[in-house]
Write an enzyme that holds these catalytic residues in place. Structure first.
Site, PDB file in Angstrom:
ATOM      1  N   ASP A  38       0.859  -1.184   0.000  1.00 25.44           N
ATOM      2  CA  ASP A  38       0.000   0.000   0.000  1.00 25.44           C
ATOM      3  C   ASP A  38       0.899   1.239   0.000  1.00 25.44           C
ATOM      4  OD1 ASP A  38      -1.657   2.128   0.550  1.00 25.44           O
ATOM      5  OD2 ASP A  38      -2.874   1.051   2.011  1.00 25.44           O
ATOM      6  N   LEU A  39       0.782   2.023  -1.051  1.00 25.78           N
ATOM      7  CA  LEU A  39       1.638   3.205  -1.234  1.00 25.78           C
ATOM      8  C   LEU A  39       1.527   4.183  -0.057  1.00 25.78           C
ATOM      9  CD1 LEU A  39       3.479   4.619  -3.415  1.00 25.78           C
ATOM     10  CD2 LEU A  39       1.417   5.680  -4.317  1.00 25.78           C
ATOM     11  N   ASP A 102      -2.722  13.814 -18.164  1.00 25.40           N
ATOM     12  CA  ASP A 102      -3.271  15.011 -18.826  1.00 25.40           C
ATOM     13  C   ASP A 102      -4.338  15.687 -17.967  1.00 25.40           C
ATOM     14  OD1 ASP A 102      -4.638  12.479 -19.489  1.00 25.40           O
ATOM     15  OD2 ASP A 102      -6.125  13.791 -20.427  1.00 25.40           O
ATOM     16  N   TYR A 125      -9.428  14.047  -9.032  1.00 27.14           N
ATOM     17  CA  TYR A 125      -8.369  13.171  -9.539  1.00 27.14           C
ATOM     18  C   TYR A 125      -7.203  14.013 -10.068  1.00 27.14           C
ATOM     19  CZ  TYR A 125      -5.948  10.054 -12.825  1.00 27.14           C
ATOM     20  OH  TYR A 125      -4.991   9.361 -13.527  1.00 27.14           O
TER      21      TYR A 125
HETATM   22  N1  LIG Z   1      -5.506   4.870 -17.757  1.00 23.41           N
HETATM   23  C1  LIG Z   1      -5.341   6.069 -18.317  1.00 23.41           C
HETATM   24  O1  LIG Z   1      -5.992   6.424 -19.342  1.00 23.41           O
HETATM   25  C2  LIG Z   1      -4.330   7.024 -17.754  1.00 23.41           C
HETATM   26  C3  LIG Z   1      -4.219   8.263 -18.368  1.00 23.41           C
HETATM   27  C4  LIG Z   1      -3.288   9.152 -17.873  1.00 23.41           C
HETATM   28  C5  LIG Z   1      -2.486   8.813 -16.802  1.00 23.41           C
HETATM   29  N2  LIG Z   1      -2.611   7.599 -16.189  1.00 23.41           N
HETATM   30  C6  LIG Z   1      -1.720   7.298 -15.060  1.00 23.41           C
HETATM   31  O2  LIG Z   1      -0.976   6.133 -15.395  1.00 23.41           O
HETATM   32  C7  LIG Z   1      -0.571   5.475 -14.174  1.00 23.41           C
HETATM   33  C8  LIG Z   1      -0.876   3.988 -14.295  1.00 23.41           C
HETATM   34  O3  LIG Z   1      -2.281   3.828 -14.328  1.00 23.41           O
HETATM   35  P1  LIG Z   1      -2.986   2.600 -15.025  1.00 23.41           P
HETATM   36  O4  LIG Z   1      -3.579   3.086 -16.269  1.00 23.41           O
HETATM   37  O5  LIG Z   1      -2.075   1.423 -15.049  1.00 23.41           O
HETATM   38  O6  LIG Z   1      -4.184   2.396 -13.973  1.00 23.41           O
HETATM   39  P2  LIG Z   1      -4.592   1.130 -13.094  1.00 23.41           P
HETATM   40  O7  LIG Z   1      -4.762  -0.048 -13.990  1.00 23.41           O
HETATM   41  O8  LIG Z   1      -5.745   1.584 -12.269  1.00 23.41           O
HETATM   42  O9  LIG Z   1      -3.320   0.869 -12.189  1.00 23.41           O
HETATM   43  C9  LIG Z   1      -3.108   1.485 -10.942  1.00 23.41           C
HETATM   44  C10 LIG Z   1      -2.651   0.431  -9.958  1.00 23.41           C
HETATM   45  O10 LIG Z   1      -2.405   1.052  -8.703  1.00 23.41           O
HETATM   46  C11 LIG Z   1      -2.984   0.255  -7.677  1.00 23.41           C
HETATM   47  N3  LIG Z   1      -3.240   1.021  -6.471  1.00 23.41           N
HETATM   48  C12 LIG Z   1      -4.323   1.797  -6.157  1.00 23.41           C
HETATM   49  N4  LIG Z   1      -4.177   2.296  -4.910  1.00 23.41           N
HETATM   50  C13 LIG Z   1      -2.998   1.833  -4.430  1.00 23.41           C
HETATM   51  C14 LIG Z   1      -2.301   1.970  -3.185  1.00 23.41           C
HETATM   52  N5  LIG Z   1      -2.809   2.692  -2.172  1.00 23.41           N
HETATM   53  N6  LIG Z   1      -1.137   1.325  -3.041  1.00 23.41           N
HETATM   54  C15 LIG Z   1      -0.618   0.569  -4.030  1.00 23.41           C
HETATM   55  N7  LIG Z   1      -1.217   0.385  -5.210  1.00 23.41           N
HETATM   56  C16 LIG Z   1      -2.395   1.022  -5.424  1.00 23.41           C
HETATM   57  C17 LIG Z   1      -4.256  -0.298  -8.323  1.00 23.41           C
HETATM   58  O11 LIG Z   1      -4.737  -1.403  -7.588  1.00 23.41           O
HETATM   59  P3  LIG Z   1      -6.350  -1.708  -7.620  1.00 23.41           P
HETATM   60  O12 LIG Z   1      -6.686  -1.992  -9.053  1.00 23.41           O
HETATM   61  O13 LIG Z   1      -6.474  -2.871  -6.695  1.00 23.41           O
HETATM   62  O14 LIG Z   1      -7.005  -0.449  -7.121  1.00 23.41           O
HETATM   63  C18 LIG Z   1      -3.728  -0.642  -9.725  1.00 23.41           C
HETATM   64  O15 LIG Z   1      -3.158  -1.936  -9.756  1.00 23.41           O
HETATM   65  C19 LIG Z   1      -1.308   6.193 -13.049  1.00 23.41           C
HETATM   66  O16 LIG Z   1      -0.415   7.101 -12.462  1.00 23.41           O
HETATM   67  C20 LIG Z   1      -2.409   6.978 -13.754  1.00 23.41           C
HETATM   68  O17 LIG Z   1      -2.739   8.132 -13.023  1.00 23.41           O
HETATM   69  C21 LIG Z   1      -3.523   6.694 -16.653  1.00 23.41           C
END
Ligand SMILES: NC(=O)c1ccc[n+]([C@@H]2O[C@H](COP(=O)([O-])OP(=O)(O)OC[C@H]3O[C@@H](n4cnc5c(N)ncnc54)[C@H](OP(=O)(O)O)[C@@H]3O)[C@@H](O)[C@H]2O)c1
Length: 280
Positions: A38-39, A102, A125
């Site tokens: 947990d971060l 973004d 967010y």
């Molecule tokens: N997806 C997009 O379109 C998008 C666009 C722009 C930027 N981003 C950024 O890209 C990065 C990666 O996101 P992603 O797309 O891979 O999203 P994701 O699939 O939701 O991955 C985020 C991961 O972080 C975990 N997490 C949540 N709370 C946590 C905590 N307290 N401690 C440890 N782990 C935790 C989640 O676990 P759970 O699933 O169990 O909650 C999930 O495995 C993020 O920084 C996001 O803000 C994403």
């Protein structure tokens, strides 16, 4: 000996595609995610950083609508915990790659966003992610922040998987034409991250596949590529009211990162065609 890299949030959409690319590049990789990591927990952070030369933070509270209701959690995970990560990394001399979004912008600009454009998030967010960026900078650890947008990959739900799923039902689709960006494959992000790590680049970079399109144009591209005979109708965002405001322009200028990458960033069409043709 190869650097040891810890991926936080390593079982999410980006982390899942990043790990094999880093392994392929010769790094030893450790994946941590909820529930064992947990971060927001200082003891978990300390353990995560032990023995690592680099940490990539893909962990985030990414549910944009939920973030409004769970303000404290979003701020804790996306904001304060990133500052704590920076402080722990500085103490141990660990290099941090942090992923941002973004959504730090309001999307009201009519040209692509550059790294020096002033952020102005529209929702919780976006505010929490901006706070994370600032907290990491304030920690003064060695770090790079990579903002990405309109991500898709094989793990987890995203715009591409939703359109593909709905198109397969054969029913008419309505898709917004007033939101623009570049669908960007997590596999392409992973290759860019590998270069940032290899060269220990610091600062702030925007990454996206090249070009831009409206969500409507992307949906048409998907159904054409997959040969799905589905009628797609353009509409405006107001036709799909959500509890949370979202930026309408997510288009990034990627000139800064392009200069340091080994190869030209490929177009969103090439990347998406490749993704759709690759079995999961
Ligand atoms: N997806 C997009 O379109 C998008 C666009 C722009 C930027 N981003 C950024 O890209 C990065 C990666 O996101 P992603 O797309 O891979 O999203 P994701 O699939 O939701 O991955 C985020 C991961 O972080 C975990 N997490 C949540 N709370 C946590 C905590 N307290 N401690 C440890 N782990 C935790 C989640 O676990 P759970 O699933 O169990 O909650 C999930 O495995 C993020 O920084 C996001 O803000 C994403």
């Amino acid at each position: 000996m190869a650097d040891c890299i810890t991926i936080l949030g390593g079982r999410g959409m980006l982390g899942s595609d990043l790990a094999p690319v880093l392994v392929q590049a010769g790094y030893s990789v450790r994946i941590l995610d909820l529930p064992e990591f947990d971060l927001t927990r200082a003891d978990h952070l300390a353990r995560a950083l032990n023995g690592a030369q680099v940490v990539v933070n893909c962990a985030a509270f990414t549910n944009v609508d939920q973030a409004e209701k769970r303000f404290d959690t979003a701020m804790a995970v996306n904001g304060r915990a990133v500052g704590a990560l920076g402080a722990a990394a500085k103490e141990r001399g660990v290099f941090v790659v942090h992923i941002s979004t973004d959504f730090v912008f309001d999307g009201r600009q009519t040209r692509p966003y550059v790294e020096t454009d002033p952020p102005n998030p529209l929702n919780t967010y976006g505010r929490s992610k901006l706070e994370g960026e600032q907290a990491l900078r304030d920690s003064a650890c060695a770090h790079v922040i990579l903002r990405v947008q309109w991500s898709y990959g094989n793990h987890g739900k995203n715009f591409i998987s939703k359109i593909r799923e709905r198109a397969l039902t054969g029913k008419e689709l309505k898709v917004v034409e007033d939101q623009v960006g570049a669908p960007t494959w997590t596999a392409d992000m992973a290759r860019a991250i590998t270069v940032l790590i290899r060269d220990r680049r610091t600062g702030l970079y925007h990454f996206a596949n090249a070009g831009y399109a409206s969500r409507f144009e992307v949906a048409v591209f998907i159904t054409t590529q997959l040969n799905l005979p589905v009628r797609i109708m353009p509409c405006v965002s107001e036709a799909f009211p959500t509890p949370t405001l979202r930026p309408k322009n997510s288009w990034f200028n990627t000139a800064k990162i392009q200069v340091i990458l080994d190869a030209p960033i490929r177009s969103w069409q090439n990347a998406l065609a490749d993704f759709l043709a690759t079995p999961p």
